[in-house]
Design an enzyme around this catalytic site. Sequence first.
Site, PDB file in Angstrom:
ATOM      1  CG  ASP A 193      13.158  -1.161  67.853  1.00  0.00           C
ATOM      2  OD1 ASP A 193      11.962  -1.108  68.207  1.00  0.00           O
ATOM      3  OD2 ASP A 193      13.537  -1.753  66.822  1.00  0.00           O
TER       4      ASP A 193
ATOM      5  CE  LYS B   1       6.868  -6.275  63.411  1.00  0.00           C
ATOM      6  NZ  LYS B   1       8.276  -5.971  63.679  1.00  0.00           N
TER       7      LYS B   1
ATOM      8  CE1 TYR C 169      12.520  -7.837  62.978  1.00  0.00           C
ATOM      9  CE2 TYR C 169      13.408  -6.006  61.707  1.00  0.00           C
ATOM     10  CZ  TYR C 169      12.551  -7.075  61.824  1.00  0.00           C
ATOM     11  OH  TYR C 169      11.710  -7.383  60.798  1.00  0.00           O
TER      12      TYR C 169
HETATM   13  C1  LIG Z   1       9.458  -5.564  62.991  1.00  0.00           C
HETATM   14  C2  LIG Z   1      10.508  -4.830  63.709  1.00  0.00           C
HETATM   15  C3  LIG Z   1      11.230  -3.807  63.083  1.00  0.00           C
HETATM   16  C4  LIG Z   1      11.083  -3.472  61.612  1.00  0.00           C
HETATM   17  O1  LIG Z   1       9.850  -2.919  61.314  1.00  0.00           O
HETATM   18  P1  LIG Z   1       9.075  -3.103  59.901  1.00  0.00           P
HETATM   19  O2  LIG Z   1       7.795  -2.409  60.127  1.00  0.00           O
HETATM   20  O3  LIG Z   1       8.934  -4.585  59.678  1.00  0.00           O
HETATM   21  O4  LIG Z   1       9.937  -2.476  58.862  1.00  0.00           O
HETATM   22  C5  LIG Z   1      12.154  -3.111  63.841  1.00  0.00           C
HETATM   23  N1  LIG Z   1      12.376  -3.410  65.134  1.00  0.00           N
HETATM   24  C6  LIG Z   1      11.705  -4.394  65.768  1.00  0.00           C
HETATM   25  C7  LIG Z   1      11.990  -4.676  67.202  1.00  0.00           C
HETATM   26  C8  LIG Z   1      10.761  -5.142  65.084  1.00  0.00           C
HETATM   27  O5  LIG Z   1      10.114  -6.126  65.719  1.00  0.00           O
END
Ligand SMILES: *Cc1c(COP(=O)(O)O)cnc(C)c1O
Length: 382
Positions: free
Chosen positions: A177, A202, A105
């Site tokens: 992640d 998300k 990311y």
């Molecule tokens: C959006 C996202 C992040 C970061 O998260 P935030 O809530 O925007 O700080 C990290 N990893 C992935 C895969 C993401 O899609």
Amino acid sequence: MTGPTSGFNTRAIHAGQEPDPATGAVIPPVHLTTTYKQDGVGGLRGGYEYSRSGNPTRTALHEALAALEEGTRALAFASGLAAEDTLLRTACRPGDHVVLGGDAYGGTFRLISRVLSEWGLEYTPTHLDDPDALRAAIRPTTRVVWCETPSNPLLNITDIEVTAAVAHEAGALLVVDNTFASPYLQRPLTLGADVVVHSTTKYLGGHSDVVGGALVVRDTGLGERLAYNHNAMGAVASPFDSWLVLRSLKTLGVRMDRHCANAARVAEFLLDHPAVASVLYPGLPTHPGHDVAAKQRSGFGGIISFRHRDVEDAALKVCERAQVFTLAESLGGVESLIEHPGRMTHASAAGSPLEVPSDLVRLSVGIEDVEDLLADLDSALG
Ligand SMILES: *Cc1c(COP(=O)(O)O)cnc(C)c1O
């Protein structure tokens, strides 16, 4: 009551969320308080003294997330990146080294390459789906292997069990992640990962109305150190944000089933479309990571990227012509979104090893009626 043997959806609805003992309220209250009355100095009721250190709504979210990811402890943060920052500054010291996927990311790459590098963190981007490339990137100072599977926005799949074994041989932690898959589809801690990271913004939040993050761990010692820094560094989730995520977890399973079903139809449609050069979706048998994805997760998720047959301009036009798909960053909400990673979410990766192709379009397939989504893409592709 729920326990470790309760099903996923039962845990999502009940873990950490027993009715309020004082009132019987079925839904945990939003404890909008900064401080707590003490019964005599140090006489804390339930251990709460100040809401950065502890808040019952956030505690409920911690318990729910730990139960869903099958970890021993979870912590909720103000954003995904706040969670990542706290994790990396806890697991590493200046001079230590991190290996991360070559298509991590963009915000993760920026945090490591622009912010934590100033603090002394070293890093190597590599192809995590190739264990030999990973072994070659590892140094004696490597403390963390940072893996996103599927990755954003190229949907590459990494074998978590294999990567965990390589990381552990080197004495490093494997961080996964799990934002794209969610614990409904994939539970990395059960496959050997040490830490799961989420942007709860998300799928866990799921309604595009909250920014948040989380860490979930197996090892209780690491959990203690992270909990200490969660409070000491202070990037905690607010009570209301915690409550929004708790509310959303209850429907995670039904939402993910629908995201997966809709995305499978959209992927098939794109595959047959003459304006589309290639479709990146792990659910397609032709995807290079299909077999590993099928082994380690129970569904293929709602994110699809595709490459337009023509150049950047055509890809941008598709994004701008779509009507049901909203042109916007982020992903994982009930509404479908479309974006151009090269100019939007991954613009900060331009010129770096993580730069993405300019003809790439990313879809976050929502839970609308799929016929409307297909008709929209058909007209946007022209
Ligand atoms: C959006 C996202 C992040 C970061 O998260 P935030 O809530 O925007 O700080 C990290 N990893 C992935 C895969 C993401 O899609």
